[in-house]
Write an enzyme that holds these catalytic residues in place. Sequence first.
Site, PDB file in Angstrom:
ATOM      1  N   ASP A  52      37.348  40.035  32.429  1.00 16.32           N
ATOM      2  CA  ASP A  52      36.516  41.250  32.409  1.00 16.32           C
ATOM      3  C   ASP A  52      37.220  42.336  33.202  1.00 16.32           C
ATOM      4  O   ASP A  52      38.131  42.067  33.979  1.00 16.32           O
ATOM      5  CB  ASP A  52      35.132  40.965  33.005  1.00 16.32           C
ATOM      6  CG  ASP A  52      34.221  42.192  32.970  1.00 16.32           C
ATOM      7  OD1 ASP A  52      34.039  42.756  31.872  1.00 16.32           O
ATOM      8  OD2 ASP A  52      33.719  42.610  34.020  1.00 16.32           O
ATOM      9  N   SER A  53      36.747  43.567  33.026  1.00 12.85           N
ATOM     10  CA  SER A  53      37.279  44.677  33.806  1.00 12.85           C
ATOM     11  C   SER A  53      36.911  44.546  35.288  1.00 12.85           C
ATOM     12  O   SER A  53      37.504  45.209  36.132  1.00 12.85           O
ATOM     13  CB  SER A  53      36.744  46.007  33.271  1.00 12.85           C
ATOM     14  OG  SER A  53      35.329  46.056  33.402  1.00 12.85           O
ATOM     15  N   CYS A  63      34.013  41.501  28.191  1.00 13.41           N
ATOM     16  CA  CYS A  63      33.998  42.931  28.486  1.00 13.41           C
ATOM     17  C   CYS A  63      33.843  43.635  27.146  1.00 13.41           C
ATOM     18  O   CYS A  63      34.660  43.418  26.239  1.00 13.41           O
ATOM     19  CB  CYS A  63      35.303  43.336  29.161  1.00 13.41           C
ATOM     20  SG  CYS A  63      35.560  45.118  29.337  1.00 13.41           S
ATOM     21  N   GLU A 116      30.033  47.561  40.502  1.00  8.66           N
ATOM     22  CA  GLU A 116      31.293  47.238  41.172  1.00  8.66           C
ATOM     23  C   GLU A 116      31.227  47.533  42.666  1.00  8.66           C
ATOM     24  O   GLU A 116      31.908  46.884  43.468  1.00  8.66           O
ATOM     25  CB  GLU A 116      32.452  48.012  40.526  1.00  8.66           C
ATOM     26  CG  GLU A 116      32.838  47.518  39.141  1.00  8.66           C
ATOM     27  CD  GLU A 116      33.470  46.128  39.145  1.00  8.66           C
ATOM     28  OE1 GLU A 116      34.154  45.779  40.135  1.00  8.66           O
ATOM     29  OE2 GLU A 116      33.266  45.378  38.171  1.00  8.66           O
ATOM     30  N   CYS A 140      27.380  46.317  27.788  1.00  8.60           N
ATOM     31  CA  CYS A 140      28.384  46.198  28.849  1.00  8.60           C
ATOM     32  C   CYS A 140      27.940  45.019  29.697  1.00  8.60           C
ATOM     33  O   CYS A 140      26.761  44.936  30.065  1.00  8.60           O
ATOM     34  CB  CYS A 140      28.443  47.473  29.691  1.00  8.60           C
ATOM     35  SG  CYS A 140      29.515  47.333  31.151  1.00  8.60           S
ATOM     36  N   HIS A 148      28.351  44.383  32.657  1.00 10.66           N
ATOM     37  CA  HIS A 148      27.872  44.758  33.988  1.00 10.66           C
ATOM     38  C   HIS A 148      26.363  45.054  33.988  1.00 10.66           C
ATOM     39  O   HIS A 148      25.706  44.926  35.030  1.00 10.66           O
ATOM     40  CB  HIS A 148      28.593  46.030  34.487  1.00 10.66           C
ATOM     41  CG  HIS A 148      30.003  45.819  34.928  1.00 10.66           C
ATOM     42  ND1 HIS A 148      31.038  45.619  34.042  1.00 10.66           N
ATOM     43  CD2 HIS A 148      30.560  45.795  36.171  1.00 10.66           C
ATOM     44  CE1 HIS A 148      32.176  45.478  34.723  1.00 10.66           C
ATOM     45  NE2 HIS A 148      31.900  45.584  36.012  1.00 10.66           N
TER      46      HIS A 148
END
Length: 270
Positions: free
Chosen positions: A9-10, A72, A151, A183, A185
């Site tokens: 993932d990012s 991602c 993040e 997403c 996240h």
Amino acid sequence: MHQAIAILDSGVGGLTVAKEVMRQLPQEEIVYFGDTGRAPYGPRAPDEVLKFTEQIVEYLLQFQPKMIVIACNTATAIALKHVRSQVNIPVVGVIQPGSRAAIKATKTGMIGVIGTENTVTSGAYPRALQELNPDTSVVSLACPALVPLVEKRLYRSDMARTVVSQSLQPLLNSPIDCLILGCTHYPFLAQMIAETVGPRVSIISSADETAREISTLLHHRGQLETSGKVPVHRFFCSGDPETFQAIALEWLGEQIKVSPVFWQMTRLSR
């Protein structure tokens, strides 16, 4: 030979997929890479996302995984087809599973999608949804302010609530009956998102359906882990390992060790 499932993932978003894999497939070992040092991918040029994804895949291949999961949405939209052409093991993305889950959930055929700028611009979700059901209507909205909240470990803050509310305003008058968290996240913010859009809108995360797809593929290939050994998961990140570790503890509910990876390659410009 015991082989792991590689998840990339990012940043920390793919932990939402990892958690579901750990729940549904408790014997499987995971090797995870979060590119936290270069997150978010959403505003980056597509060629950067492709290059970064290639680099992470190359890093993960040293562990000889039996499958790669691109957890991602941005990287799935941009790099999935290319990565599949470059490796000889299965590569799973998160857009098709998320789309299937939404098609199952919707009663009106009106589906909302929120994601990064790259995911929304790619049109990957409308294509996937309309391939499954051509009568589906899709409303897409880029929400670039959400990934940084996760993040930076601000997903439980009052600021996050305000940012979520402001970001989703364009959707509030839309007749959607389900909303895809496009997403990985965004599940960290799922409760705030649900409160903002209201009870008439079902919230769809791709993690559950992605884990089911992984299970089905491994079963079909005769590669499900059945040794009974306790799996040893490995986590790597390109940014601050302490922040990653703290977020992982909150999300996964267990202490993990995170190894930092310092790229030799010069970072491409934003």
